[in-house]
Design a protein around this motif. Structure first.
Motif, PDB file in Angstrom:
ATOM      1  N   ARG A 145       2.092   4.694  14.604  1.00 41.17           N
ATOM      2  CA  ARG A 145       1.576   3.836  15.684  1.00 41.17           C
ATOM      3  C   ARG A 145       2.714   3.389  16.596  1.00 41.17           C
ATOM      4  O   ARG A 145       2.573   3.373  17.818  1.00 41.17           O
ATOM      5  CB  ARG A 145       0.853   2.630  15.080  1.00 41.17           C
ATOM      6  CG  ARG A 145       0.360   1.642  16.099  1.00 41.17           C
ATOM      7  CD  ARG A 145      -0.803   2.224  16.914  1.00 41.17           C
ATOM      8  NE  ARG A 145      -1.294   1.256  17.861  1.00 41.17           N
ATOM      9  CZ  ARG A 145      -0.804   1.084  19.096  1.00 41.17           C
ATOM     10  NH1 ARG A 145       0.175   1.831  19.537  1.00 41.17           N
ATOM     11  NH2 ARG A 145      -1.320   0.164  19.889  1.00 41.17           N
ATOM     12  N   PHE A 146       3.849   3.039  16.004  1.00 40.31           N
ATOM     13  CA  PHE A 146       5.020   2.639  16.793  1.00 40.31           C
ATOM     14  C   PHE A 146       5.432   3.765  17.741  1.00 40.31           C
ATOM     15  O   PHE A 146       5.638   3.542  18.939  1.00 40.31           O
ATOM     16  CB  PHE A 146       6.169   2.273  15.845  1.00 40.31           C
ATOM     17  CG  PHE A 146       7.486   2.133  16.531  1.00 40.31           C
ATOM     18  CD1 PHE A 146       7.766   1.031  17.316  1.00 40.31           C
ATOM     19  CD2 PHE A 146       8.460   3.116  16.396  1.00 40.31           C
ATOM     20  CE1 PHE A 146       8.997   0.898  17.958  1.00 40.31           C
ATOM     21  CE2 PHE A 146       9.686   2.988  17.028  1.00 40.31           C
ATOM     22  CZ  PHE A 146       9.952   1.877  17.818  1.00 40.31           C
ATOM     23  N   TYR A 147       5.542   4.985  17.229  1.00 45.61           N
ATOM     24  CA  TYR A 147       5.995   6.097  18.072  1.00 45.61           C
ATOM     25  C   TYR A 147       4.958   6.519  19.102  1.00 45.61           C
ATOM     26  O   TYR A 147       5.319   7.117  20.124  1.00 45.61           O
ATOM     27  CB  TYR A 147       6.474   7.273  17.221  1.00 45.61           C
ATOM     28  CG  TYR A 147       7.919   7.086  16.829  1.00 45.61           C
ATOM     29  CD1 TYR A 147       8.931   7.226  17.765  1.00 45.61           C
ATOM     30  CD2 TYR A 147       8.264   6.717  15.547  1.00 45.61           C
ATOM     31  CE1 TYR A 147      10.255   7.013  17.432  1.00 45.61           C
ATOM     32  CE2 TYR A 147       9.589   6.504  15.195  1.00 45.61           C
ATOM     33  CZ  TYR A 147      10.579   6.659  16.145  1.00 45.61           C
ATOM     34  OH  TYR A 147      11.893   6.437  15.817  1.00 45.61           O
ATOM     35  N   GLN A 148       3.704   6.193  18.905  1.00 44.20           N
ATOM     36  CA  GLN A 148       2.717   6.417  19.959  1.00 44.20           C
ATOM     37  C   GLN A 148       3.090   5.585  21.184  1.00 44.20           C
ATOM     38  O   GLN A 148       2.975   6.045  22.316  1.00 44.20           O
ATOM     39  CB  GLN A 148       1.313   6.068  19.475  1.00 44.20           C
ATOM     40  CG  GLN A 148       0.737   7.084  18.531  1.00 44.20           C
ATOM     41  CD  GLN A 148      -0.631   6.690  18.004  1.00 44.20           C
ATOM     42  OE1 GLN A 148      -0.909   5.506  17.778  1.00 44.20           O
ATOM     43  NE2 GLN A 148      -1.483   7.678  17.818  1.00 44.20           N
ATOM     44  N   GLY A 200       0.776  -1.236   0.000  1.00 44.73           N
ATOM     45  CA  GLY A 200       0.000   0.000   0.000  1.00 44.73           C
ATOM     46  C   GLY A 200       0.801   1.276   0.000  1.00 44.73           C
ATOM     47  O   GLY A 200       0.245   2.358   0.160  1.00 44.73           O
ATOM     48  N   GLY A 201       2.126   1.173  -0.122  1.00 43.58           N
ATOM     49  CA  GLY A 201       2.953   2.357  -0.289  1.00 43.58           C
ATOM     50  C   GLY A 201       3.111   3.215   0.953  1.00 43.58           C
ATOM     51  O   GLY A 201       3.033   2.746   2.089  1.00 43.58           O
ATOM     52  N   GLU A 202       3.312   4.487   0.704  1.00 42.72           N
ATOM     53  CA  GLU A 202       3.670   5.446   1.758  1.00 42.72           C
ATOM     54  C   GLU A 202       2.685   5.451   2.917  1.00 42.72           C
ATOM     55  O   GLU A 202       3.085   5.496   4.084  1.00 42.72           O
ATOM     56  CB  GLU A 202       3.783   6.844   1.164  1.00 42.72           C
ATOM     57  CG  GLU A 202       4.206   7.887   2.162  1.00 42.72           C
ATOM     58  CD  GLU A 202       4.486   9.241   1.551  1.00 42.72           C
ATOM     59  OE1 GLU A 202       4.583  10.211   2.339  1.00 42.72           O
ATOM     60  OE2 GLU A 202       4.607   9.352   0.314  1.00 42.72           O
ATOM     61  N   ASP A 203       1.404   5.413   2.624  1.00 40.74           N
ATOM     62  CA  ASP A 203       0.404   5.476   3.685  1.00 40.74           C
ATOM     63  C   ASP A 203       0.594   4.365   4.716  1.00 40.74           C
ATOM     64  O   ASP A 203       0.512   4.610   5.922  1.00 40.74           O
ATOM     65  CB  ASP A 203      -1.006   5.395   3.089  1.00 40.74           C
ATOM     66  CG  ASP A 203      -2.063   5.380   4.179  1.00 40.74           C
ATOM     67  OD1 ASP A 203      -2.171   6.383   4.919  1.00 40.74           O
ATOM     68  OD2 ASP A 203      -2.768   4.354   4.300  1.00 40.74           O
ATOM     69  N   VAL A 204       0.880   3.163   4.259  1.00 38.75           N
ATOM     70  CA  VAL A 204       1.049   2.030   5.168  1.00 38.75           C
ATOM     71  C   VAL A 204       2.275   2.231   6.062  1.00 38.75           C
ATOM     72  O   VAL A 204       2.214   1.999   7.275  1.00 38.75           O
ATOM     73  CB  VAL A 204       1.138   0.701   4.389  1.00 38.75           C
ATOM     74  CG1 VAL A 204       1.617  -0.436   5.272  1.00 38.75           C
ATOM     75  CG2 VAL A 204      -0.208   0.384   3.772  1.00 38.75           C
ATOM     76  N   PHE A 205       3.362   2.697   5.495  1.00 41.43           N
ATOM     77  CA  PHE A 205       4.568   2.897   6.295  1.00 41.43           C
ATOM     78  C   PHE A 205       4.405   4.061   7.266  1.00 41.43           C
ATOM     79  O   PHE A 205       4.895   4.008   8.399  1.00 41.43           O
ATOM     80  CB  PHE A 205       5.789   3.056   5.392  1.00 41.43           C
ATOM     81  CG  PHE A 205       6.194   1.751   4.797  1.00 41.43           C
ATOM     82  CD1 PHE A 205       6.996   0.874   5.493  1.00 41.43           C
ATOM     83  CD2 PHE A 205       5.728   1.360   3.552  1.00 41.43           C
ATOM     84  CE1 PHE A 205       7.345  -0.365   4.971  1.00 41.43           C
ATOM     85  CE2 PHE A 205       6.062   0.133   3.016  1.00 41.43           C
ATOM     86  CZ  PHE A 205       6.878  -0.730   3.722  1.00 41.43           C
ATOM     87  N   ARG A 206       3.707   5.094   6.865  1.00 42.29           N
ATOM     88  CA  ARG A 206       3.442   6.210   7.781  1.00 42.29           C
ATOM     89  C   ARG A 206       2.554   5.761   8.942  1.00 42.29           C
ATOM     90  O   ARG A 206       2.793   6.127  10.097  1.00 42.29           O
ATOM     91  CB  ARG A 206       2.830   7.392   7.042  1.00 42.29           C
ATOM     92  CG  ARG A 206       3.840   8.073   6.144  1.00 42.29           C
ATOM     93  CD  ARG A 206       3.516   9.500   5.821  1.00 42.29           C
ATOM     94  NE  ARG A 206       4.573  10.063   5.013  1.00 42.29           N
ATOM     95  CZ  ARG A 206       5.707  10.580   5.489  1.00 42.29           C
ATOM     96  NH1 ARG A 206       5.919  10.620   6.784  1.00 42.29           N
ATOM     97  NH2 ARG A 206       6.627  11.055   4.678  1.00 42.29           N
ATOM     98  N   ARG A 207       1.555   4.949   8.664  1.00 45.30           N
ATOM     99  CA  ARG A 207       0.699   4.426   9.739  1.00 45.30           C
ATOM    100  C   ARG A 207       1.492   3.531  10.684  1.00 45.30           C
ATOM    101  O   ARG A 207       1.340   3.614  11.910  1.00 45.30           O
ATOM    102  CB  ARG A 207      -0.496   3.671   9.161  1.00 45.30           C
ATOM    103  CG  ARG A 207      -1.545   4.596   8.570  1.00 45.30           C
ATOM    104  CD  ARG A 207      -2.843   3.873   8.195  1.00 45.30           C
ATOM    105  NE  ARG A 207      -2.642   2.891   7.142  1.00 45.30           N
ATOM    106  CZ  ARG A 207      -2.999   1.618   7.211  1.00 45.30           C
ATOM    107  NH1 ARG A 207      -3.593   1.130   8.273  1.00 45.30           N
ATOM    108  NH2 ARG A 207      -2.786   0.805   6.198  1.00 45.30           N
ATOM    109  N   LEU A 208       2.320   2.654  10.117  1.00 46.10           N
ATOM    110  CA  LEU A 208       3.151   1.758  10.926  1.00 46.10           C
ATOM    111  C   LEU A 208       4.018   2.549  11.898  1.00 46.10           C
ATOM    112  O   LEU A 208       4.014   2.306  13.109  1.00 46.10           O
ATOM    113  CB  LEU A 208       4.041   0.901  10.017  1.00 46.10           C
ATOM    114  CG  LEU A 208       5.124   0.081  10.710  1.00 46.10           C
ATOM    115  CD1 LEU A 208       4.515  -1.073  11.483  1.00 46.10           C
ATOM    116  CD2 LEU A 208       6.137  -0.424   9.695  1.00 46.10           C
ATOM    117  N   VAL A 209       4.750   3.485  11.379  1.00 51.49           N
ATOM    118  CA  VAL A 209       5.720   4.205  12.205  1.00 51.49           C
ATOM    119  C   VAL A 209       5.018   5.152  13.177  1.00 51.49           C
ATOM    120  O   VAL A 209       5.445   5.296  14.328  1.00 51.49           O
ATOM    121  CB  VAL A 209       6.759   4.927  11.322  1.00 51.49           C
ATOM    122  CG1 VAL A 209       7.707   5.753  12.166  1.00 51.49           C
ATOM    123  CG2 VAL A 209       7.531   3.901  10.492  1.00 51.49           C
TER     124      VAL A 209
END
Length: 134
Positions: free
Chosen positions: A30-33, A19-28
């Motif tokens: 959520r991680f930093y939360q 899913g490209g950029e959106d998926v990686f932005r969501r992953l990271v």
């Protein structure tokens, strides 16, 4: 393989497949939360705002998985172990990092194959950052 024009094919990257950029932005994100509330990991991020660290990890992961080369264009070679030398990364930090990353990966809802491929890399990367014995 995906078709590009008549007769031309190209391997689809993991980045594109999930899913490209959106998926990686969501992953990271959520991680930093999780990192923001973690008493062991939060002190490893000297910036008051975790935003710059979040952006660096996002760009790195996107590039690693076949997305844009923005990370290297802006920061050069990743040199991950060298960049982590100033921080005490022991087994406890490793476990905390993976705990938050596991939660972030689970929230993505990836296919089992993509989830396994991503998780295998993340567990390998976390292990390679350990620089201090318990």
């Amino acid at each position: 393989m995906t078709e590009i024009g008549r007769g031309a094919t190209s391997e689809e990257t993991f980045y594109d497949a999930v899913g490209g950029e959106d998926v990686f932005r969501r992953l990271v994100h959520r991680f930093y939360q999780g990192v923001a509330e973690d008493p062991l990991l939060r002190p490893m991020y000297p910036e008051e705002d975790l935003g710059p660290a979040e952006e660096r990890l996002t760009l790195f992961l996107m590039q690693y998985w076949g997305g844009p080369r923005s990370y290297s264009d802006n920061r050069g070679h990743p040199r991950l172990r060298m960049r982590h030398v100033p921080f005490r990364v022991d087994r406890s930090a490793h476990d905390a990092w993976l705990r938050h990353m596991r939660s972030a990966v689970d929230d993505l809802g990836l296919s089992p194959d993509h989830e396994r491929q991503l998780w295998d890399y993340l567990t390998y990367a976390a292990a390679s950052m350990i620089n201090t014995a318990d």
